[in-house]
Design an enzyme around this catalytic site. Sequence first.
Site, short mmCIF file in Angstrom:
data_model
loop_
_atom_site.label_atom_id
_atom_site.label_comp_id
_atom_site.label_asym_id
_atom_site.label_seq_id
_atom_site.Cartn_x
_atom_site.Cartn_y
_atom_site.Cartn_z
N HIS A 16 27.93 41.36 42.97
CA HIS A 16 27.99 39.88 42.99
C HIS A 16 28.77 39.47 44.21
CE1 HIS A 16 32.27 39.78 41.89
NE2 HIS A 16 32.01 40.68 40.94
N ASP A 57 30.68 54.51 25.30
CA ASP A 57 31.45 55.73 25.48
C ASP A 57 32.88 55.54 24.96
OD1 ASP A 57 33.03 57.90 26.81
OD2 ASP A 57 31.08 58.32 27.70
N SER A 77 33.08 46.13 38.96
CA SER A 77 31.89 45.47 39.50
C SER A 77 31.29 46.30 40.63
CB SER A 77 32.24 44.08 40.03
OG SER A 77 32.66 43.23 39.00
#
Length: 408
Positions: free
Chosen positions: A225, A346, A361
């Site tokens: 992003h 997980d 990110s």
Amino acid sequence: MKRVIKSFFVLCLIGCSCVFTCIYALSGTVSKNYKVTRGQELKIDSVVPITATYNGVKMSGSSISRHIGDSFKVDLKIFGVIPFSTADIQVVDNMYVSVLGNPFGMKIYTDGVLVIENTDITTSNGKHNPATDAGIKVGDYIKTVNGKTVTCNEDLLQLVTESEGADMHFVVVRGGKQFECDVTPIIDSQTGVYRIGIWVRDSSAGIGTLTFYSPANNIVCGLGHGVCDADTDTLLNIQQGELVEAEIVEVQKGSTGNPGALKGKLSYNTIAEISLNSQQGVYGFMRQTIDTENLTEIALKQDVHDGKAQILCTVDGGAPRLYSCEVKKTNKKNSPTQNMVVTVTDPELINATGGIVQGMSGSPIIQNGKLIGAVTHVLVDDPTRGYGIFAENMLETARSVERLKEAG
């Protein structure tokens, strides 16, 4: 007999109604643009079977291979019979990259100074704001003042101080468009100095995760992003910036309503200078040597399916590791970064971070041995869940960076 005919007529109407309802429902979900790799068949994600035909012939892997580099339209049919729509097809060769997953730091300097807040000034005649009166808003970039380039906060402060209250001519950029205005500084009765009523920012830094390196064009990318200003939530207009190596030194575990974060230590080893800060992440031309012997194929977005996948990331200062997750594609076609919902499953990653945290990110998402995307955001109300962007979209942006360089 009339009753039988009437019943048959009603059934026909119901059948037609169902078909039109189906077509109407599909119109908002089926994409109108697809890429297909060499030797593969076009797969269309839909609740009912849809086939693609070109010049009346169903598209197959062998026929698609004959169109490498071509772009053309195909006809879409429900159940292979009912004409539904058309779609644009681009046939590409297989797309391979070096998947990364290691942390990086960003050092960024904006093109001009960014206005992050307008604040009224207390004077002997009440509160006033010269910048607001001149039309300057939060999110604007101040490029020049009285013909002098403004590159940092200190530049603007000095020019305002030296003005002694005289009109100042500003060149400002808002949303990519430039305009000019005059601002008259006034004396702050609390400090005795000239001010114009704004707070600005000229630089930024942060931690993210590298997604992949493309040996075809020497471009490395990450984050998934854009780099936005924390106060204005606008995409930073970067004049100069670089991606540098970083080491994770602390994990702030996320919880409901409180997104966690990876804390890192930045080094002076440059990975790449930032060529583009876009909604799809940050991109630059690699300045280091990357092992390209073991490349991973990028999956086309129509090949991504709901179900199990893996996130590749670093949360403990060591080498990148794979953690289990599940992905589910979204219908948010207008969002460049919310192509799928990612759910961490997980136990080890949840125990270490709470799920997805800031700094993750850009973490690559792997499914069936292919790179399908990258993590972009965490959901504040549930840190085990977040959004992801398609890797195909990031690769297309990387190619646009290459085209910009070739254009000069």
